[in-house]
Motif scaffolding. Structure first.
Motif, PDB file in Angstrom:
ATOM      1  N   UNK A 504       0.957  -1.555   0.190  1.00  0.00           N
ATOM      2  CA  UNK A 504       0.333  -0.221   0.032  1.00  0.00           C
ATOM      3  C   UNK A 504       0.579   1.071   0.155  1.00  0.00           C
ATOM      4  N   UNK A 505       1.642   1.582   1.372  1.00  0.00           N
ATOM      5  CA  UNK A 505       2.678   2.167   1.010  1.00  0.00           C
ATOM      6  C   UNK A 505       3.849   2.438  -0.556  1.00  0.00           C
ATOM      7  N   UNK A 506       4.094   1.474  -0.808  1.00  0.00           N
ATOM      8  CA  UNK A 506       4.586   1.472  -2.823  1.00  0.00           C
ATOM      9  C   UNK A 506       3.192   2.322  -3.478  1.00  0.00           C
ATOM     10  N   UNK A 507       2.571   1.693  -3.061  1.00  0.00           N
ATOM     11  CA  UNK A 507       1.395   2.278  -4.367  1.00  0.00           C
ATOM     12  C   UNK A 507       0.796   4.038  -3.919  1.00  0.00           C
ATOM     13  N   UNK A 508       1.614   4.924  -3.040  1.00  0.00           N
ATOM     14  CA  UNK A 508       1.219   5.749  -3.029  1.00  0.00           C
ATOM     15  C   UNK A 508       0.409   6.441  -1.746  1.00  0.00           C
TER      16      UNK A 508
END
Lengths: 627, 245
Positions: A504-508
């Motif tokens: 989720x963090x990687x997807x912004x």
């Protein structure tokens, strides 16, 4: 801790088992009869006429071992591969069952009627200028001995090594020719014996035995175990001692200190401060984003996208309103109780179901709102729509304040931390004389534009439908709003966080913000429920918001289906005093006194049969019919 | 100045230096490779550039310093990664997986979402088309074969139209024909305005697609150059043979 090692279960019923055994022990000493913990078996069997301490202890500890084994074989082994939350729900079921059974089996209830005797040495000696009774030394010595023995058992014996191996990887242990099942069973029995023994010892000193309070000893115990990382006996023992000493140290200090304002309940400071320290320690060790190799332990039921929320809300809400205006007053009460429980359950659906954050503080949030409303309405004379709205705003602030440290921990650790927060709120806030304390508060009835929206009334008109209608409308609106959130990008981000925080963090996605938003919405919903409860209850007392209530409602919501709005509605219907209990009490002639014990058992059974909850089962059934 | 500039990037776990003063550049429209034997620090490098582990050194995107920003802020700034183990959101459909990355967040989003959930129509279909996933939009990730799941991970990375995407072993577990097809898809990314840093074990893919390749071993850069230069470099041969012996 042993059981966690044995089967990966954080067992909330652990102290409850000890509690039941302690009752059984004192009963056995007094009457020579052993009380059995199973419904259906004879309530008690005579053992010997006048048992000595030794025989009584042995008999009870054997019973504890058998109870541990039964728990393992009947409940937790079938749940081996179920989601962790299902196992927690099952342990909550056992918790409720044992608690109610203790109330039924030991009718004389209340610690006073028992002759609680300790077999530890009497007398006292001086240590560092403080008089310490001998029995404390004995207790400490026993605790340390057990910890050392347990530590040694797990460190050096083949049994211990095998247990640790099985805890690391069950499959691996199986391949090596170990029998994880038999190991788990042995560990369960051992853990149960230890729990029974320690509760008997502790109650011998404190002279306090009570079905609820004693069972809740599990929370500090779990906190200590958490500090030990759920695997170090030394750390856990040290932490346990530190908590105990800090509590009495704080108590001495607090009773003398003058700076603490008078409205703060002093016993509350004593009981909650160590919790706060532990929570701080746990949180401090946590991380905002889990590391690459972190174990992902949560697996939650799938969360279906609600299809026609507006239609469903109108139909169900309409039915409830129709019921309110046509049925008898007892039915009206049941409907309102269900509606309020469903509102609080909805707050768990958002936080636990959608974002995967297991919180046991929802009832505490509801309580904050209820007491704030009462205070604002009764003392500050703030008129109706504003006092509850302000109270909800205050609660959202409290919810976010609890959420800020909580975003650093997850899974069962979060559950225990929020339980600690709930206890702290309960001890410091609800029992404080500034908000009413134990005596309770009365809330002036609400009225809007000259329409009386109060609940209670004199005579046959009691439990007025106007209030119920208001509650139903608010719940329907809340459900539609939550359904909308679930279908929107906000809900997608929540589910993304629930599924995988790193991705989720990687997807912004700002994971912290997503969790805090959920905490805010969820505490707002709990607050709505709390405000309604404040108006519904004849007098407002802290009893309505105990952490036990939160445990029970979370369990019911899980059974209903934690990740869907349907689940919240089902939980509301099933809630104690709600529509289903009214139905049950009305039709079957079974004695209602077994109600909690039976519903505890029902929790366990449903958790085993449908680990995804009733809503999931219904959905699968519907899919099968369509096909 | 290149689009992504990494200078003196170092990561250490206790006494172990996993990444040691690495410099990397990814230019406009470039596809750059990062290879090395197992345990060379390639994934740690991506973790550090994207903010998943604490690191010293500097990361600049289009001249803007990203040091100290959390992962989601770097992603929003246009620096996006994929994972070796794909890590899709299994509860969401493929299209919803992409929406998570594509939908903008505003301070009023929460209120607007509660009142009107379907008001935003973010276009994610172009990313599905770019990777040939048009028909998979409504499927759950679990229902797809492994190769398609990797492509969904890639689609989720590019759907926010990032400046640079860092791909962590996108070809792992693909058969040779799938890998060749993936190479074609990757070659099309610069035309969409996306530069690529590619980490993979599949030498055929890396050396076939990249214009420039950097080789890591024990956290240090041991070689850098065109695929032909790297292939001829004796230090590279030593590093690889050293681990396979």
């Amino acid at each position: 801790m042993l059981t966690y090692r044995a089967s990966g279960v954080v067992n909330f019923a652990h102290a409850a088992l000890g509690m039941f055994c302690a009752y059984a022990y004192y009963e056995l000493r007094a009457t020579g009869e052993l009380a059995l913990p199973l419904l259906g078996l004879p309530a008690r069997v005579p053992v010997v006429e006048r048992p000595t301490v030794f025989t009584a202890l042995v008999a009870v500890l054997v019973m504890a071992a058998v109870m541990g084994l039964l728990q393992h074989v009947l409940v937790f082994r079938p749940l081996r591969s179920a989601p962790p939350l299902a196992r927690v729900v099952a342990s909550l079921g056992i918790f409720l069952y044992l608690q109610d059974l203790a109330r039924l089996r030991f009718r004389k209830a209340g610690a006073a009627s028992f002759e609680i005797t300790s077999f530890l040495p009497r007398g006292s000696r001086e240590l560092f200028g403080v008089v310490v009774p001998n029995n404390r030394f004995a207790l400490a010595a026993i605790a340390i001995t057990i910890a050392v023995a347990a530590g040694a058992l797990y460190q050096w014996t083949r049994f211990g090594l095998a247990t640790r191996a099985a805890a690391e990887s069950e499959k691996g242990a199986l391949l090596l020719g170990l029998a994880p099942d038999r190991l788990a069973a042995a560990n369960w029995a051992l853990a149960s014996v230890l729990s029974a023994l320690s509760v008997i010892l502790i109650t011998g000193i404190t002279k306090q035995l009570d079905p609820i309070a004693t069972s809740l000893l599990v929370i500090p115990a779990l906190a200590a175990a958490l500090l030990g990382g759920l695997s170090s006996f030394t750390l856990a023992t040290v932490a346990g001692f530190a908590i105990g000493m800090a509590q009495s140290g704080v108590l001495t200090y607090v009773t003398r200190a003058d700076w603490i304002p008078g409205w703060l309940p002093r016993g509350g400071v004593e009981r909650s401060l160590p919790f706060l320290v532990i929570i701080a320690a746990i949180v401090w060790r946590g991380r905002t984003i889990p590391a690459r190799d972190a174990l992902v332990e949560q697996r939650l039921p799938e969360s279906p996208s609600p299809r026609h929320p507006l239609v469903a809300a109108t139909v169900l809400g309409g039915a409830a309103v129709a019921g309110l205006w046509t049925l008898s007053s007892q039915w009206r009460l049941a409907i309102v109780v269900s509606v309020i429980a469903a509102t609080i359950a909805l707050s768990s659906v958002v936080l636990t179901g959608y974002v995967g954050q297991i919180s046991l503080a929802q009832y505490a949030f509801a309580g904050v709102a209820a007491f704030t409303t009462a205070k604002l309405a009764a003392d500050a004379d703030i008129p109706f729509p504003w006092s509850p709205l302000l109270a909800i705003a205050v609660t959202v602030a409290v919810g976010v304040a609890v959420g800020v440290p909580a975003v650093r921990v997850r899974g069962m650790t979060l559950a225990i931390a929020t339980a600690g927060a709930a206890v702290a709120i309960q001890e410091l806030f609800f029992n404080s004389s500034a908000v009413g304390g134990i005596a309770g508060l009365e809330v002036p009835p609400p009225a809007l534009f000259g329409v009386d929206l109060g609940f209670a009334a004199v005579g046959a008109d009691n439990f007025r439908p106007a209030f119920g209608t208001l509650a139903v409308v608010l719940l329907a609106l809340a459900c539609v709003a939550v359904a909308n959130l679930r279908r929107s990008p906000t809900g997608l981000r929540w589910l993304a966080v629930r599924a995988n925080e790193r991705a989720a963090a990687a997807a912004g996605v700002n994971v912290t913000a997503a969790k805090l938003t959920a905490f805010a919405i969820s505490s707002g919903l709990a607050a709505l429920g709390g405000v309604l409860l404040a108006y519904q209850l004849p007098t407002l007392s802290p009893d309505a918001f105990l952490v036990v209530g939160a445990l029970a409602l979370l369990a019911l919501t899980y059974l209903g289906g934690i990740a869907s709005i349907t689940g919240a509605i089902v939980a509301g219907l099933l809630a104690a005093g709600g529509v289903v209990t009214k139905l049950g009490g009305g039709t079957s002639g079974s004695s209602p006194e077994y109600q909690f014990a039976v519903s505890g058992l029902a929790l366990v059974v449903v958790a085993i049969v449908w680990p995804d909850g009733v809503a999931g089962a219904l959905r699968r059934l519907a899919a099968r019919i369509r096909r | 100045m290149s689009r992504l500039e990494v200078r003196g990037l170092s990561v250490s776990y206790g006494g172990l230096v996993a990444v040691d003063a690495v410099d990397l550049d990814v230019g406009d429209g470039a596809i750059v490779g990062l290879i090395g034997p197992n345990g060379a620090g390639k994934t740690t490098c991506i973790d550090a550039v994207c903010g998943f582990v604490g690191a010293s050194g500097h990361v600049r995107l289009d001249g803007r310093a990203l040091d100290g920003l959390p992962p989601h802020a770097r992603a929003r700034a246009g620096l996006v990664r994929t994972f070796q183990s794909v890590e899709l959101f299994d509860d969401l459909t493929v299209r919803e997986n992409l929406l998570v990355a594509a939908a903008p967040t505003r301070w009023w989003s929460l209120l607007a979402d509660a009142l009107a959930p379907r008001r935003t129509r973010v276009d994610v279909d172009w990313a599905l088309d770019a990777l040939g996933l048009r028909d998979a939009g409504d499927a759950r990730p679990r229902e797809l074969p492994a190769g398609a799941r990797r492509l969904v991970g890639l689609a989720r990375a590019i759907v926010s139209r990032p400046r640079v995407v860092l791909l962590d072993e996108p070809a792992a577990g693909l058969d040779p024909s799938e890998s060749t097809a993936l190479g074609e898809r990757l070659r099309a990314l610069p035309a969409l305005g996306i530069s690529v840093l590619l980490v993979d074990h599949d030498m055929h893919l890396v050396l076939g697609v990249c214009e420039e390749v950097t080789v890591l071993d024990f956290g240090q850069v041991i070689a850098r150059g065109t695929p032909a230069e790297v292939r001829a470099d004796p230090a590279v041969a030593r590093a690889y043979l050293g681990t396979t012996r």
